[in-house]
Design a protein around this motif. Sequence first.
Motif, PDB file in Angstrom:
ATOM      1  N   ALA A 296       0.865  -1.176   0.000  1.00 31.46           N
ATOM      2  CA  ALA A 296       0.000   0.000   0.000  1.00 31.46           C
ATOM      3  C   ALA A 296       0.897   1.221   0.000  1.00 31.46           C
ATOM      4  O   ALA A 296       1.938   1.225   0.656  1.00 31.46           O
ATOM      5  N   CYS A 297       0.504   2.258  -0.744  1.00 35.68           N
ATOM      6  CA  CYS A 297       1.328   3.466  -0.800  1.00 35.68           C
ATOM      7  C   CYS A 297       0.477   4.704  -0.548  1.00 35.68           C
ATOM      8  O   CYS A 297      -0.590   4.860  -1.139  1.00 35.68           O
ATOM      9  N   PHE A 298       0.976   5.555   0.333  1.00 33.27           N
ATOM     10  CA  PHE A 298       0.300   6.818   0.664  1.00 33.27           C
ATOM     11  C   PHE A 298       1.079   8.025   0.149  1.00 33.27           C
ATOM     12  O   PHE A 298       0.953   9.116   0.695  1.00 33.27           O
ATOM     13  N   CYS A 299       1.906   7.854  -0.881  1.00 36.51           N
ATOM     14  CA  CYS A 299       2.583   9.039  -1.433  1.00 36.51           C
ATOM     15  C   CYS A 299       1.532   9.937  -2.084  1.00 36.51           C
ATOM     16  O   CYS A 299       0.398   9.521  -2.346  1.00 36.51           O
ATOM     17  N   THR A 300       1.908  11.180  -2.352  1.00 38.14           N
ATOM     18  CA  THR A 300       0.932  12.140  -2.863  1.00 38.14           C
ATOM     19  C   THR A 300       0.352  11.698  -4.207  1.00 38.14           C
ATOM     20  O   THR A 300      -0.858  11.810  -4.434  1.00 38.14           O
ATOM     21  N   MET A 301       1.188  11.175  -5.097  1.00 37.52           N
ATOM     22  CA  MET A 301       0.672  10.761  -6.405  1.00 37.52           C
ATOM     23  C   MET A 301      -0.302   9.597  -6.277  1.00 37.52           C
ATOM     24  O   MET A 301      -1.363   9.592  -6.901  1.00 37.52           O
ATOM     25  N   CYS A 302       0.063   8.609  -5.478  1.00 37.32           N
ATOM     26  CA  CYS A 302      -0.829   7.452  -5.309  1.00 37.32           C
ATOM     27  C   CYS A 302      -2.129   7.867  -4.636  1.00 37.32           C
ATOM     28  O   CYS A 302      -3.197   7.370  -4.985  1.00 37.32           O
ATOM     29  N   THR A 303      -2.045   8.780  -3.682  1.00 42.40           N
ATOM     30  CA  THR A 303      -3.248   9.245  -2.987  1.00 42.40           C
ATOM     31  C   THR A 303      -4.192   9.946  -3.955  1.00 42.40           C
ATOM     32  O   THR A 303      -5.401   9.700  -3.971  1.00 42.40           O
ATOM     33  N   ARG A 304      -3.639  10.802  -4.795  1.00 42.67           N
ATOM     34  CA  ARG A 304      -4.491  11.511  -5.757  1.00 42.67           C
ATOM     35  C   ARG A 304      -5.097  10.557  -6.769  1.00 42.67           C
ATOM     36  O   ARG A 304      -6.265  10.654  -7.126  1.00 42.67           O
ATOM     37  N   TRP A 305      -4.255   9.638  -7.267  1.00 40.25           N
ATOM     38  CA  TRP A 305      -4.701   8.769  -8.352  1.00 40.25           C
ATOM     39  C   TRP A 305      -5.777   7.794  -7.875  1.00 40.25           C
ATOM     40  O   TRP A 305      -6.758   7.540  -8.554  1.00 40.25           O
ATOM     41  N   SER A 306      -5.580   7.239  -6.691  1.00 43.27           N
ATOM     42  CA  SER A 306      -6.453   6.166  -6.223  1.00 43.27           C
ATOM     43  C   SER A 306      -7.637   6.676  -5.409  1.00 43.27           C
ATOM     44  O   SER A 306      -8.621   5.973  -5.246  1.00 43.27           O
ATOM     45  N   GLY A 307      -7.504   7.874  -4.876  1.00 39.98           N
ATOM     46  CA  GLY A 307      -8.546   8.369  -3.979  1.00 39.98           C
ATOM     47  C   GLY A 307      -8.077   8.433  -2.550  1.00 39.98           C
ATOM     48  O   GLY A 307      -8.430   9.339  -1.811  1.00 39.98           O
ATOM     49  N   THR A 308      -7.282   7.483  -2.112  1.00 36.79           N
ATOM     50  CA  THR A 308      -6.692   7.531  -0.774  1.00 36.79           C
ATOM     51  C   THR A 308      -5.421   6.695  -0.700  1.00 36.79           C
ATOM     52  O   THR A 308      -4.356   7.203  -0.449  1.00 36.79           O
TER      53      THR A 308
ATOM     54  N   TYR B 222       5.313   5.092   2.515  1.00 40.64           N
ATOM     55  CA  TYR B 222       4.863   6.407   2.974  1.00 40.64           C
ATOM     56  C   TYR B 222       3.900   6.230   4.155  1.00 40.64           C
ATOM     57  O   TYR B 222       2.882   6.896   4.268  1.00 40.64           O
ATOM     58  N   ALA B 223       4.273   5.294   5.019  1.00 36.44           N
ATOM     59  CA  ALA B 223       3.420   4.942   6.157  1.00 36.44           C
ATOM     60  C   ALA B 223       3.211   6.124   7.085  1.00 36.44           C
ATOM     61  O   ALA B 223       2.176   6.230   7.745  1.00 36.44           O
ATOM     62  N   ASP B 224       4.192   7.019   7.110  1.00 34.50           N
ATOM     63  CA  ASP B 224       4.061   8.193   7.981  1.00 34.50           C
ATOM     64  C   ASP B 224       3.142   9.257   7.389  1.00 34.50           C
ATOM     65  O   ASP B 224       2.876  10.271   8.014  1.00 34.50           O
ATOM     66  N   ARG B 225       2.645   9.022   6.169  1.00 36.58           N
ATOM     67  CA  ARG B 225       1.732   9.984   5.545  1.00 36.58           C
ATOM     68  C   ARG B 225       0.282   9.512   5.568  1.00 36.58           C
ATOM     69  O   ARG B 225      -0.593  10.171   5.015  1.00 36.58           O
ATOM     70  N   LYS B 226       0.031   8.350   6.151  1.00 35.17           N
ATOM     71  CA  LYS B 226      -1.342   7.845   6.077  1.00 35.17           C
ATOM     72  C   LYS B 226      -2.255   8.654   6.991  1.00 35.17           C
ATOM     73  O   LYS B 226      -1.846   9.072   8.066  1.00 35.17           O
ATOM     74  N   PRO B 227      -3.492   8.883   6.537  1.00 37.39           N
ATOM     75  CA  PRO B 227      -4.428   9.640   7.368  1.00 37.39           C
ATOM     76  C   PRO B 227      -4.822   8.861   8.613  1.00 37.39           C
ATOM     77  O   PRO B 227      -4.649   7.640   8.665  1.00 37.39           O
ATOM     78  N   GLY B 228      -5.377   9.545   9.597  1.00 39.37           N
ATOM     79  CA  GLY B 228      -5.827   8.878  10.807  1.00 39.37           C
ATOM     80  C   GLY B 228      -6.968   7.920  10.524  1.00 39.37           C
ATOM     81  O   GLY B 228      -7.722   8.089   9.576  1.00 39.37           O
TER      82      GLY B 228
ATOM     83  N   VAL C 101       5.644  -4.540   7.684  1.00 40.72           N
ATOM     84  CA  VAL C 101       6.678  -3.625   7.193  1.00 40.72           C
ATOM     85  C   VAL C 101       6.097  -2.231   7.001  1.00 40.72           C
ATOM     86  O   VAL C 101       5.100  -2.060   6.300  1.00 40.72           O
ATOM     87  N   ARG C 102       6.715  -1.249   7.632  1.00 40.73           N
ATOM     88  CA  ARG C 102       6.294   0.151   7.511  1.00 40.73           C
ATOM     89  C   ARG C 102       7.501   0.985   7.110  1.00 40.73           C
ATOM     90  O   ARG C 102       8.509   1.002   7.803  1.00 40.73           O
ATOM     91  N   ILE C 103       7.362   1.670   6.003  1.00 44.34           N
ATOM     92  CA  ILE C 103       8.486   2.421   5.441  1.00 44.34           C
ATOM     93  C   ILE C 103       8.086   3.888   5.376  1.00 44.34           C
ATOM     94  O   ILE C 103       7.070   4.230   4.762  1.00 44.34           O
ATOM     95  N   THR C 104       8.856   4.747   6.000  1.00 35.19           N
ATOM     96  CA  THR C 104       8.517   6.172   5.992  1.00 35.19           C
ATOM     97  C   THR C 104       8.876   6.794   4.647  1.00 35.19           C
ATOM     98  O   THR C 104       9.612   6.210   3.844  1.00 35.19           O
ATOM     99  N   ALA C 105       8.383   8.000   4.421  1.00 32.18           N
ATOM    100  CA  ALA C 105       8.710   8.725   3.194  1.00 32.18           C
ATOM    101  C   ALA C 105      10.226   8.878   3.056  1.00 32.18           C
ATOM    102  O   ALA C 105      10.794   8.625   1.993  1.00 32.18           O
ATOM    103  N   ALA C 106      10.889   9.286   4.124  1.00 29.94           N
ATOM    104  CA  ALA C 106      12.338   9.514   4.052  1.00 29.94           C
ATOM    105  C   ALA C 106      13.095   8.222   3.754  1.00 29.94           C
ATOM    106  O   ALA C 106      14.033   8.197   2.947  1.00 29.94           O
ATOM    107  N   GLU C 107      12.678   7.128   4.376  1.00 27.82           N
ATOM    108  CA  GLU C 107      13.342   5.846   4.120  1.00 27.82           C
ATOM    109  C   GLU C 107      13.150   5.419   2.668  1.00 27.82           C
ATOM    110  O   GLU C 107      14.082   4.949   2.010  1.00 27.82           O
TER     111      GLU C 107
END
Length: 142
Positions: free
Chosen positions: A27-39, A107-113, A122-128
Amino acid sequence: MSEAVQHGRCLCGAVTVSGRLGQDMSACFCTMCTRWSGTVQMGIDAPADTVVVNGPVKTYRSSPFSERAWCDTCGSALWLRDDGGDYEFVPGLFENAGGGRLTRIVYADRKPGGWDFADVPVRITAAEYEKKHPFIPEGEMP
Ligand SMILES: [Zn+2]
Ligand SMILES: [Zn+2]
């Protein structure tokens, strides 16, 4: 890695896809994936040499090194693919998400509440992620 080729399709059935799917979904929460998929964009890999696609596919060049594809009739998202790389299919094209299991959040640190995903190991932050993979900084998105 499952050995059987699996068959999937878009919502309207105009696009059919098949490939030898892996068993891990990401699962990816980067900005592009969020826009493209809806969340959240989820993907399940299939090596390109096992993939067959038929139907009215449209693609969008979402970065200098990747494309995103959808059905031109119903709009179902189909895949994200880096140039020359594996297909990262939308799991929902396949029965029971291809039997895949969500094992990785990017982009686990970007996921909404409210999105718990408590049992994903496995959780990978944006920076990682950006240390090891090509990415498009937010201000430079197409
Ligand atoms: Zn369709
Ligand atoms: Zn992403």
